[in-house]
Scaffold this motif. Structure first.
Motif, mmCIF file in Angstrom:
data_model
loop_
_atom_site.group_PDB
_atom_site.id
_atom_site.type_symbol
_atom_site.label_atom_id
_atom_site.label_comp_id
_atom_site.label_asym_id
_atom_site.label_seq_id
_atom_site.Cartn_x
_atom_site.Cartn_y
_atom_site.Cartn_z
ATOM 1 N N ASP A 45 -0.953 43.193 -70.596
ATOM 2 C CA ASP A 45 -1.539 41.894 -70.961
ATOM 3 C C ASP A 45 -0.438 40.888 -71.292
ATOM 4 O O ASP A 45 0.658 41.258 -71.725
ATOM 5 C CB ASP A 45 -2.466 42.091 -72.167
ATOM 6 C CG ASP A 45 -3.406 40.912 -72.358
ATOM 7 O OD1 ASP A 45 -3.614 40.149 -71.394
ATOM 8 O OD2 ASP A 45 -3.926 40.751 -73.474
ATOM 9 N N GLY A 46 -0.753 39.617 -71.092
ATOM 10 C CA GLY A 46 0.156 38.549 -71.518
ATOM 11 C C GLY A 46 0.838 37.808 -70.375
ATOM 12 O O GLY A 46 1.721 36.978 -70.622
ATOM 13 N N ARG A 104 0.130 33.989 -70.807
ATOM 14 C CA ARG A 104 0.865 33.369 -71.920
ATOM 15 C C ARG A 104 2.360 33.283 -71.610
ATOM 16 O O ARG A 104 3.026 32.313 -71.948
ATOM 17 C CB ARG A 104 0.638 34.171 -73.210
ATOM 18 C CG ARG A 104 -0.652 33.773 -73.898
ATOM 19 C CD ARG A 104 -1.087 34.788 -74.910
ATOM 20 N NE ARG A 104 -1.743 35.924 -74.276
ATOM 21 C CZ ARG A 104 -2.148 37.009 -74.929
ATOM 22 N NH1 ARG A 104 -1.915 37.108 -76.228
ATOM 23 N NH2 ARG A 104 -2.767 37.978 -74.286
ATOM 24 N N ARG A 111 -12.684 34.904 -64.072
ATOM 25 C CA ARG A 111 -11.557 33.942 -64.157
ATOM 26 C C ARG A 111 -11.647 32.880 -63.056
ATOM 27 O O ARG A 111 -12.390 33.066 -62.077
ATOM 28 C CB ARG A 111 -10.247 34.706 -64.041
ATOM 29 C CG ARG A 111 -10.040 35.589 -65.252
ATOM 30 C CD ARG A 111 -8.634 36.092 -65.333
ATOM 31 N NE ARG A 111 -8.471 36.853 -66.551
ATOM 32 C CZ ARG A 111 -7.321 37.177 -67.088
ATOM 33 N NH1 ARG A 111 -6.193 36.813 -66.491
ATOM 34 N NH2 ARG A 111 -7.258 37.868 -68.193
#
Ligand code: IPE
Ligand code: IPE
Ligand code: MG
Length: 253
Positions: free
Chosen positions: A23-24, A27, A74
């Motif tokens: 994840d990430g 970001r 998404r």
């Protein structure tokens, strides 16, 4: 303790099966004012690093959560980039994976993918099926609830066909129908990017998995981070419902 004994102990503490929620990516990109999709491309490089490290360290199974059943919600453009990244990465990496004796497998419902991607997934699995090194499992269009539901459906089909009785449906029986029934259950779960949740990953299989969370964003995750997670795992006492004393006795046996 002799050098030989301490080596054995250290090796015994390695997880056999590592499962990662990568994840990430979004970001990571946003922090650099890049589009989220740039984070997914960088994330693919982290996948290569971690696969190679697990393969070299003799870890038996590495399961990577690449796309959840909920990720279809998404933006369309992000999904398109992710799908094309799966295909290009597979095409670019399959020879290297095969040469490294890695067995590639996919879990999840492949039917939602394009025919080209489905074909390539099937081809890549066939090509590496006889390899005996690391088993690399890609969870794509996977959801833990979907997995339990498909196991229940298959068990029910056996009942309908008269091969099983309703009373035969026990945890041990359902275990035979869930994904990854033929490999050891995950010993170590890693989630990057700071979120403290499982997000519908291997719900059934992780009943006794050790959980490890790090703030590191997936594109930045490197071999040192993997080693740190494995060292944390080595320090855990797994009790599987027993007492401290019972577990210590088993360790000594
Ligand atoms: C994980 O990174 C990759 C997928 C879910 C496909 P994210 O895209 O979820 O990154 P964040 O959580 O938005 O930073
Ligand atoms: C989980 O990450 C799925 C993958 C890494 C493929 P998400 O980013 O989708 O999870 P949530 O939405 O933060 O729970
Ligand atoms: Mg996320």
């Amino acid at each position: 303790m002799s050098a030989e004994r301490s080596e054995v102990t250290a090796r015994d503490c390695w997880p056999r099966h590592v499962a990662i929620v990568m994840d990430g990516n979004g970001r990571w990109a946003q922090r650099q004012s890049l589009p989220r999709t740039a984070g997914h491309r960088e994330g693919a490089k982290a996948v290569r690093r971690v696969v190679q490290a697990c393969s070299e360290r003799g870890i038996e199974v590495l399961t990577l959560f690449a796309f959840s059943s909920e990720n279809w919600g998404r933006p369309r453009r992000e999904i398109e980039v992710l799908m094309s990244l799966f295909l290009t990465t597979l095409r670019a990496e399959i020879r290297r994976l095969d040469n490294a004796n890695i067995r590639l497998r996919f879990i999840g419902d492949p039917n939602a993918f394009s025919a080209t991607l489905q074909d390539y997934i099937a081809k890549a699995q066939r090509r590496t099926a006889a390899n005996t090194g690391l088993t690399l499992v890609i969870a794509a269009n996977y959801g833990g609830r979907w997995d339990i539901a498909q196991a229940a459906r298959r068990a029910t089909e056996e009942v309908a066909a008269g091969r099983l009785q309703p009373a035969d449906i026990t945890p041990e029986l359902l275990q035979r129908f869930v994904c990854l029934a033929d490999v050891p259950e995950p010993d170590l779960f890693i989630r990057t990017a700071g979120e403290l949740r499982i997000s519908n990953f291997l719900l059934w299989q992780m009943a006794y998995t050790e959980l490890y969370f790090t703030d590191r964003l997936w594109p930045d995750f490197d071999v040192d981070d993997l080693e740190t997670a494995c060292a944390a795992f080595a320090g855990r006492q797994r009790r599987f419902g027993l007492t401290n004393e019972q577990t210590a006795r088993q360790d000594d046996a």
